[in-house]
Design a protein around this motif. Structure first.
Motif, PDB file in Angstrom:
ATOM      1  N   PHE A   1      24.293  40.733  81.210  1.00  0.00           N
ATOM      2  CA  PHE A   1      25.370  41.245  80.352  1.00  0.00           C
ATOM      3  C   PHE A   1      26.058  40.082  79.634  1.00  0.00           C
ATOM      4  CE2 PHE A   1      24.660  44.813  83.106  1.00  0.00           C
ATOM      5  CZ  PHE A   1      25.010  45.932  82.368  1.00  0.00           C
ATOM      6  N   LYS A   2      26.318  39.021  80.399  1.00  0.00           N
ATOM      7  CA  LYS A   2      26.994  37.861  79.815  1.00  0.00           C
ATOM      8  C   LYS A   2      26.107  37.200  78.765  1.00  0.00           C
ATOM      9  CE  LYS A   2      29.755  33.854  81.051  1.00  0.00           C
ATOM     10  NZ  LYS A   2      30.453  33.160  82.135  1.00  0.00           N
ATOM     11  N   GLU A   3      24.843  37.025  79.099  1.00  0.00           N
ATOM     12  CA  GLU A   3      23.907  36.388  78.156  1.00  0.00           C
ATOM     13  C   GLU A   3      23.835  37.182  76.849  1.00  0.00           C
ATOM     14  OE1 GLU A   3      20.102  35.964  80.150  1.00  0.00           O
ATOM     15  OE2 GLU A   3      21.142  35.041  81.859  1.00  0.00           O
ATOM     16  N   GLU A   4      23.693  38.500  77.008  1.00  0.00           N
ATOM     17  CA  GLU A   4      23.542  39.343  75.816  1.00  0.00           C
ATOM     18  C   GLU A   4      24.775  39.262  74.911  1.00  0.00           C
ATOM     19  OE1 GLU A   4      21.534  43.216  76.326  1.00  0.00           O
ATOM     20  OE2 GLU A   4      23.273  44.102  75.357  1.00  0.00           O
ATOM     21  N   ALA A   5      25.974  39.284  75.545  1.00  0.00           N
ATOM     22  CA  ALA A   5      27.208  39.266  74.757  1.00  0.00           C
ATOM     23  C   ALA A   5      27.487  37.878  74.187  1.00  0.00           C
ATOM     24  CB  ALA A   5      28.380  39.737  75.618  1.00  0.00           C
ATOM     25  N   ALA A   6      27.199  36.837  74.970  1.00  0.00           N
ATOM     26  CA  ALA A   6      27.559  35.462  74.568  1.00  0.00           C
ATOM     27  C   ALA A   6      26.831  35.027  73.303  1.00  0.00           C
ATOM     28  CB  ALA A   6      27.282  34.495  75.712  1.00  0.00           C
ATOM     29  N   ALA A   7      25.684  35.626  73.054  1.00  0.00           N
ATOM     30  CA  ALA A   7      24.941  35.276  71.834  1.00  0.00           C
ATOM     31  C   ALA A   7      25.744  35.649  70.589  1.00  0.00           C
ATOM     32  CB  ALA A   7      23.591  35.985  71.842  1.00  0.00           C
ATOM     33  N   ILE A   8      26.624  36.619  70.739  1.00  0.00           N
ATOM     34  CA  ILE A   8      27.432  37.090  69.604  1.00  0.00           C
ATOM     35  C   ILE A   8      28.884  36.617  69.707  1.00  0.00           C
ATOM     36  CG2 ILE A   8      28.447  39.192  68.612  1.00  0.00           C
ATOM     37  CD1 ILE A   8      25.583  40.406  69.427  1.00  0.00           C
ATOM     38  N   PHE A   9      29.401  36.655  70.928  1.00  0.00           N
ATOM     39  CA  PHE A   9      30.803  36.274  71.154  1.00  0.00           C
ATOM     40  C   PHE A   9      30.852  35.358  72.381  1.00  0.00           C
ATOM     41  CE2 PHE A   9      35.130  36.742  72.657  1.00  0.00           C
ATOM     42  CZ  PHE A   9      35.859  36.693  71.482  1.00  0.00           C
ATOM     43  N   PRO A  10      30.939  34.045  72.166  1.00  0.00           N
ATOM     44  CA  PRO A  10      30.755  33.107  73.291  1.00  0.00           C
ATOM     45  C   PRO A  10      31.815  33.186  74.396  1.00  0.00           C
ATOM     46  CG  PRO A  10      30.452  31.999  71.183  1.00  0.00           C
ATOM     47  CD  PRO A  10      31.027  33.352  70.881  1.00  0.00           C
TER      48      PRO A  10
END
Lengths: 301, 301
Positions: A279-288
């Motif tokens: 979940f973190k990886e997927e979101a961090a690509a857009i919003f770090p």
């Protein structure tokens, strides 16, 4: 501002996964947000004082956000509570709790107030001296609100050196904090900005669960300090999101980015996933600046 | 017959004390008795299959016996249950559950039947091929029933040696098991007791919680194999018992003795006591074959 996650999983309570509930400590308030089954036990585990909870905000009436409330209300009675309790939640919440208390012949011996919500527009539901709480209408299978908790902007800070320099009399200090200029005895007007500093920026927290991807919330949460946004699914299960009116981690990140929030916290994870790291990886690509909720985790914000 | 204690404490759930719920396994049935908050999690911890539960018996509508039911019913839906679920409990239980499901727009996709109880006399509420369940009206602050689970008396056992000796034809065996005499071809009548043994004694379990001391239940639980009787208090807090309509450990033991039961299990302990050992000591002085319930404890009966 301190956020304690009591539970951050979807659907049903399990040994290690509690349904949604969290406590926001802000300006000496202890706000309980949602109350899934088992919330009382989680409050005890976190050693949070039951007596400090005076306001409970319920997003919607699905069991994983609400079925811990009847028990908590009953426990308050057993603990000898005397102070008012205010419950904010969708229309119907009063009837449900009242019926359960009636069937058990267990009326509260403390004042219990329901503030039933039915508006489809954002509205202020609580206003204290230092904090306001307003609703964030969400798009879910049933009537649902998120909640925006916002410190009021405080007074301006006195510039101690400047008031000494201009020999401003103490009796003007309150006016200076309120942003007013000062006119000295010689008639000279001193601009307030010379005599005071800006107040600390007001902190804010937006709780958005449960919801499908909806850009309609962006104006309401624009530039909020911390956004908690549900992420029931990963993009790999993207097809399930609109069907169940939930969001993916990527969708939550897009909302965070478009609303230019300070920090994103993801939660309401489906228990189908073994680990929440993706979940973190997927979101961090857009919003770090993204963090993951975790039962028992405390965020000092 | 196997009894699994999921929770055996009074009032409110705590980290280590679950409110009342237990599972009785008898003749291939898995009966759930009471359903305090957190019962689902306790079922998972005990690795009890949710799909094997088809009958739930609720003694009364106080939260510590009932507030786990809405969540469990919702979880059955999420688990894709298709088979019937039968809930036996006081009048009002259907309205409460129905309202909660309606508010969440979360109707079950499996057949859910409510059997509402209101009689003040004992009545049979379930009758299967091998087991009956009947109510035990109790004296508590609100309408409350205990439940008596009883194996039906089985068939008589064929005396293999005797039927060989008398050369009884196989076609008579079913009648012999049913207790009938046999008339041989020569006209001689053979008494059934010569051809068969008594069936195994039928096992029985009586659940009596919550209740004040009441000798009215004795005829209903007379000579029951195992009696679970509430013992909220010790004699040192004896004054609280009639006030709250609960029992002390000594009172439970007196009931067990007067009803001449096989074994007594005490439960529904107030969390005011640091240890439950004094409950056993107090009861054992009157009724020696006493055991203490404990969350997670399994009794092979």
């Amino acid at each position: 501002m301190k956020l304690t996650i009591l539970g951050c999983y979807a659907a049903t309570p399990r040994s290690l996964n509690n349904p949604t509930s969290q406590v926001l400590e802000i300006k000496n308030h202890l706000f309980l947000i949602d109350c899934g089954e088992g919330t009382q036990v989680q409050l005890r585990k976190q050693k949070l004082k039951f007596s400090r909870i005076n306001h409970i905000f319920i997003s919607h009436l699905h069991g994983d956000h609400f079925f811990g409330l009847p028990g908590l209300i009953s426990t308050f009675r057993l603990l000898g509570r005397k102070t008012e309790l205010h419950v904010y939640g969708p229309k119907g919440i009063k009837e449900a709790i009242t019926l359960l208390l009636k069937l058990g012949d267990s009326w509260t011996n403390y004042p219990l107030y329901f503030h039933e919500l039915s508006s489809l527009e954002s509205e202020i539901v609580f206003e204290g001296n230092k904090v306001t709480v307003s609703t964030i209408p969400l798009q879910h299978r049933i009537y649902t609100n998120g909640f925006l908790f916002k410190e009021k902007i405080g007074e301006r800070k006195l510039n101690v050196e400047a008031v000494a320099k201009y020999r401003v009399n103490k009796c003007y200090f309150q006016n200076i904090k309120k942003g007013k200029d000062v006119i000295l005895e010689n008639g000279q007007r001193i601009d307030n900005r010379l005599l005071s500093h800006d107040p600390l920026p007001s902190k804010s927290y937006a709780f958005c669960s449960d919801t499908q991807y909806s850009e309609e919330i962006i104006p309401l949460i624009n530039e909020v300090g911390v956004l908690y946004h549900e992420a029931t699914f990963l993009e790999s299960e993207k097809a399930l999101a609109p069907k169940t009116k939930h969001s993916t981690a990527m969708e939550a990140a897009i909302i965070a980015k478009k609303a230019n929030v300070g920090k994103l916290i993801l939660g309401h994870f489906s228990t189908r996933y073994g680990s929440t790291c993706p979940f973190k990886e997927e979101a961090a690509a857009i919003f770090p600046n993204v963090e993951l909720a975790e039962d028992g985790r405390i965020f000092d914000l």
